[in-house]
Design a protein around this motif. Structure first.
Motif, mmCIF file in Angstrom:
data_model
loop_
_atom_site.group_PDB
_atom_site.id
_atom_site.type_symbol
_atom_site.label_atom_id
_atom_site.label_comp_id
_atom_site.label_asym_id
_atom_site.label_seq_id
_atom_site.Cartn_x
_atom_site.Cartn_y
_atom_site.Cartn_z
ATOM 1 N N ILE A 156 0.841 -1.199 0.000
ATOM 2 C CA ILE A 156 0.000 0.000 0.000
ATOM 3 C C ILE A 156 0.873 1.245 0.000
ATOM 4 O O ILE A 156 0.642 2.200 -0.754
ATOM 5 N N PHE A 157 1.901 1.255 0.851
ATOM 6 C CA PHE A 157 2.800 2.420 0.904
ATOM 7 C C PHE A 157 3.478 2.641 -0.440
ATOM 8 O O PHE A 157 3.550 3.770 -0.933
ATOM 9 N N LEU A 158 3.987 1.570 -1.039
ATOM 10 C CA LEU A 158 4.707 1.707 -2.300
ATOM 11 C C LEU A 158 3.797 2.203 -3.417
ATOM 12 O O LEU A 158 4.225 2.961 -4.292
ATOM 13 N N MET A 159 2.532 1.778 -3.403
ATOM 14 C CA MET A 159 1.597 2.241 -4.420
ATOM 15 C C MET A 159 1.242 3.716 -4.238
ATOM 16 O O MET A 159 0.861 4.394 -5.199
ATOM 17 N N LEU A 160 1.362 4.232 -3.027
ATOM 18 C CA LEU A 160 1.053 5.640 -2.752
ATOM 19 C C LEU A 160 2.306 6.502 -2.680
ATOM 20 O O LEU A 160 2.214 7.712 -2.471
ATOM 21 N N SER A 161 3.470 5.908 -2.850
ATOM 22 C CA SER A 161 4.734 6.607 -2.626
ATOM 23 C C SER A 161 4.974 7.757 -3.591
ATOM 24 O O SER A 161 5.771 8.655 -3.302
ATOM 25 N N ASN A 162 4.292 7.763 -4.752
ATOM 26 C CA ASN A 162 4.515 8.850 -5.708
ATOM 27 C C ASN A 162 4.046 10.201 -5.160
ATOM 28 O O ASN A 162 4.382 11.244 -5.710
ATOM 29 N N HIS A 163 3.287 10.174 -4.059
ATOM 30 C CA HIS A 163 2.850 11.423 -3.425
ATOM 31 C C HIS A 163 3.910 11.977 -2.478
ATOM 32 O O HIS A 163 3.746 13.088 -1.960
ATOM 33 N N TYR A 164 4.977 11.217 -2.243
ATOM 34 C CA TYR A 164 5.968 11.609 -1.236
ATOM 35 C C TYR A 164 7.372 11.620 -1.833
ATOM 36 O O TYR A 164 8.085 10.609 -1.807
ATOM 37 N N PRO A 165 7.800 12.766 -2.401
ATOM 38 C CA PRO A 165 9.131 12.834 -3.009
ATOM 39 C C PRO A 165 10.263 12.530 -2.040
ATOM 40 O O PRO A 165 11.334 12.111 -2.457
ATOM 41 N N LEU A 166 10.028 12.743 -0.737
ATOM 42 C CA LEU A 166 11.065 12.410 0.238
ATOM 43 C C LEU A 166 11.283 10.903 0.320
ATOM 44 O O LEU A 166 12.307 10.448 0.820
ATOM 45 N N ALA A 167 10.314 10.125 -0.167
ATOM 46 C CA ALA A 167 10.479 8.665 -0.177
ATOM 47 C C ALA A 167 11.148 8.194 -1.455
ATOM 48 O O ALA A 167 12.033 7.337 -1.427
ATOM 49 N N PHE A 168 10.739 8.754 -2.613
ATOM 50 C CA PHE A 168 11.252 8.231 -3.877
ATOM 51 C C PHE A 168 12.337 9.095 -4.520
ATOM 52 O O PHE A 168 13.102 8.611 -5.344
ATOM 53 N N GLY A 169 12.430 10.380 -4.138
ATOM 54 C CA GLY A 169 13.363 11.266 -4.824
ATOM 55 C C GLY A 169 14.664 11.483 -4.092
ATOM 56 O O GLY A 169 15.216 12.584 -4.102
ATOM 57 N N THR A 170 15.172 10.447 -3.431
ATOM 58 C CA THR A 170 16.406 10.581 -2.666
ATOM 59 C C THR A 170 17.420 9.524 -3.096
ATOM 60 O O THR A 170 17.081 8.560 -3.779
ATOM 61 N N ASP A 171 18.658 9.714 -2.682
ATOM 62 C CA ASP A 171 19.713 8.750 -3.010
ATOM 63 C C ASP A 171 19.491 7.399 -2.347
ATOM 64 O O ASP A 171 19.999 6.382 -2.809
ATOM 65 N N LEU A 208 17.057 9.249 6.431
ATOM 66 C CA LEU A 208 17.596 8.884 5.116
ATOM 67 C C LEU A 208 17.008 9.756 4.011
ATOM 68 O O LEU A 208 17.678 10.055 3.022
ATOM 69 N N SER A 209 15.765 10.157 4.170
ATOM 70 C CA SER A 209 15.118 10.953 3.128
ATOM 71 C C SER A 209 15.760 12.325 2.960
ATOM 72 O O SER A 209 15.661 12.939 1.893
ATOM 73 N N THR A 210 16.419 12.814 4.017
ATOM 74 C CA THR A 210 17.059 14.135 3.939
ATOM 75 C C THR A 210 18.554 14.030 3.699
ATOM 76 O O THR A 210 19.193 15.032 3.380
ATOM 77 N N ALA A 211 19.122 12.852 3.857
ATOM 78 C CA ALA A 211 20.568 12.660 3.651
ATOM 79 C C ALA A 211 20.834 12.375 2.183
ATOM 80 O O ALA A 211 21.340 11.320 1.815
ATOM 81 N N SER A 212 20.452 13.350 1.341
ATOM 82 C CA SER A 212 20.528 13.137 -0.094
ATOM 83 C C SER A 212 20.946 14.418 -0.789
ATOM 84 O O SER A 212 20.593 15.519 -0.365
ATOM 85 N N THR A 213 21.713 14.279 -1.841
ATOM 86 C CA THR A 213 22.142 15.453 -2.611
ATOM 87 C C THR A 213 21.325 15.594 -3.886
ATOM 88 O O THR A 213 20.737 16.618 -4.161
ATOM 89 N N GLY A 214 21.271 14.554 -4.693
ATOM 90 C CA GLY A 214 20.523 14.606 -5.937
ATOM 91 C C GLY A 214 21.208 15.461 -6.986
ATOM 92 O O GLY A 214 22.302 16.004 -6.776
ATOM 93 N N GLU A 215 20.553 15.615 -8.126
ATOM 94 C CA GLU A 215 21.103 16.394 -9.227
ATOM 95 C C GLU A 215 20.988 17.876 -8.927
ATOM 96 O O GLU A 215 19.929 18.375 -8.559
ATOM 97 N N THR A 216 22.088 18.618 -9.075
ATOM 98 C CA THR A 216 22.071 20.054 -8.832
ATOM 99 C C THR A 216 21.492 20.790 -10.036
ATOM 100 O O THR A 216 21.336 20.226 -11.123
#
Length: 410
Positions: A236-251, A298-306
């Motif tokens: 259920i969480f994984l199916m709704l995860s697209n609403h939470y960039p802190l879950a999917f948009g991190t390193d 972990l969701s905040t310990a990310s750099t990502g593309e600048t």
């Protein structure tokens, strides 16, 4: 072509709604029967073959439920089979996967900063990978490991961690988490289709032909049903995860997804134990909170593309289609002027630290990549920007519509 894009989005809405409704029915039935099975008490009348019974009250009525250890002495005239909830959930989910992540693969599926592959290759990996988990899992269940359920679940967790890492090496963070959910849901539905239902049919056939059913078929089905129960909350969480960039948009999205499976296990263990004994182990909540804190960190310990890296990256063919269309420059200025204060790698809007839904609208590639989303949210509707933030006039919205229409009609 432009009108087709709108129709296609409404088709996606209809399929998504079907998926949500059937998933609710499947999950509700799964949770109910596990709770019922664990809460059964010894039969009061000791009727032959009855292993347990339970009184329940709901909606102003009383219900008396009995469970046979193997099967009743004869086949009842009317039996309700719980299978279509699972099948329809998976089929509608597969259709939605194709609509969103295959048809919109350039935007939602592929991440050119991770893997330089063609869309057809991404689709092949997407579809083919879903079957791998079932083949390995089913093999393990049918081996001697099937006699040690705890070890079997640990091995399943290891497999899920590996798949989580693998998906994140190829797909966008959003697609990676969604595919991990689909990967797990495929195992769950395959359990119903290939194991639980066939075993129940064997028991029914034995009853109809006057034979005493073998108890092993019920035990096998029960094991798979229990596995499904523990996997439900993470899915259920994984199916709704697209609403939470802190879950999917991190390193560390793949680690976050893996830890989510552990929180699902601890929560279900609490309630399953509560239903069985009347008292749940409180330590599971402490473990769940600790896991949640680790996930948040972990969701905040990310750099990502600048911004500089995004600006320097070459446009993909999909992005080039929109960036070269008539009216792009005006649309780009409109979108950056109205949206980039929030949809930036470092948002300037007070109190906002991350771009909503992980959508960036700063560079030309950003805007071109998210053309369809911008059209739906800020062109054809007034969903964005929020009216209390910026009053975007009709002329600006018309500029966006004209640009996307020109790109799609080319």
């Amino acid at each position: 072509m432009f009108e087709l894009a709108i129709i296609w989005d409404w088709i996606a809405f209809a399929v998504r709604w079907l998926h949500v409704v059937t998933a609710m029915a499947w999950i509700g039935a799964s949770f109910y029967f596990i709770a019922l099975d664990l809460g059964l008490r010894p039969s009061s009348d000791r009727r032959k073959g009855v292993s347990g019974e339970e009184w329940q009250v709901h909606g102003g009525g009383f219900y008396f439920v009995q469970k046979y250890n193997i099967a009743p002495p004869r086949m009842p005239d009317d039996v309700i089979w719980f299978k279509w909830e699972s099948y329809t959930t998976w089929l509608s989910g597969a259709a939605l996967l194709m609509i969103v992540y295959w048809m919109g693969g350039e935007l939602f599926l592929l991440d050119p900063t991770k893997a330089d592959i063609a869309l057809w290759q991404g689709i092949l990996i997407s579809g083919g990978s879903l079957t791998i988990g079932w083949i390995i899992y089913d093999f393990l269940c049918k081996s001697k490991l099937g006699e040690t359920p705890t070890l079997l679940m640990l091995l399943l967790f290891v497999m899920l961690v590996v798949m989580s890492w693998g998906y994140n090496q190829i797909f966008t963070g959003r697609a990676a988490l969604l595919h991990l959910g689909a990967f797990t849901a495929t195992i769950m539905t395959a359990n119903v289709f290939f194991i639980i239902m066939p075993n129940q049919r064997i028991v029914v056939k034995d009853l109809k032909e006057g034979r005493t059913p073998d108890a092993k078929y019920g035990r096998i089905a029960k094991l798979r049903s229990t596995h499904n129960n523990y996997l439900t909350l993470p899915v259920i969480f994984l199916m709704l995860s697209n609403h939470y960039p802190l879950a999917f948009g991190t390193d560390f999205a793949w680690i976050i997804a893996s830890l989510v499976f552990l929180t699902g296990v601890t929560i279900r263990h609490y309630f399953n134990t509560l239903h069985k004994t009347g008292k749940g182990p409180n330590w599971t909540w402490a473990v769940t909170v600790i896991l949640f804190i680790i996930i948040a960190w972990l969701s905040t310990a990310s750099t990502g593309e600048t911004y500089e890296e995004a600006e320097a990256r070459d446009l993909t063919p999909y992005e080039q289609q929109f960036a070269s269309a008539e009216g792009f420059e005006d649309a780009y200025d409109t979108i950056v002027g109205n949206c980039s204060m929030c949809h930036a790698r470092e948002p300037s809007w007070d109190g906002l630290r991350w771009a909503p839904k992980g959508v960036f609208l700063e560079t030309e590639s950003d805007v071109a990549r998210h053309a369809d989303q911008v059209l739906l949210h800020a062109g054809l509707s007034r969903a964005m920007p929020p009216p209390n933030a910026i009053d975007m006039d009709d002329e600006a919205r018309d500029t966006i519509v004209a640009w996307v229409r020109a790109a799609k009609d080319n």
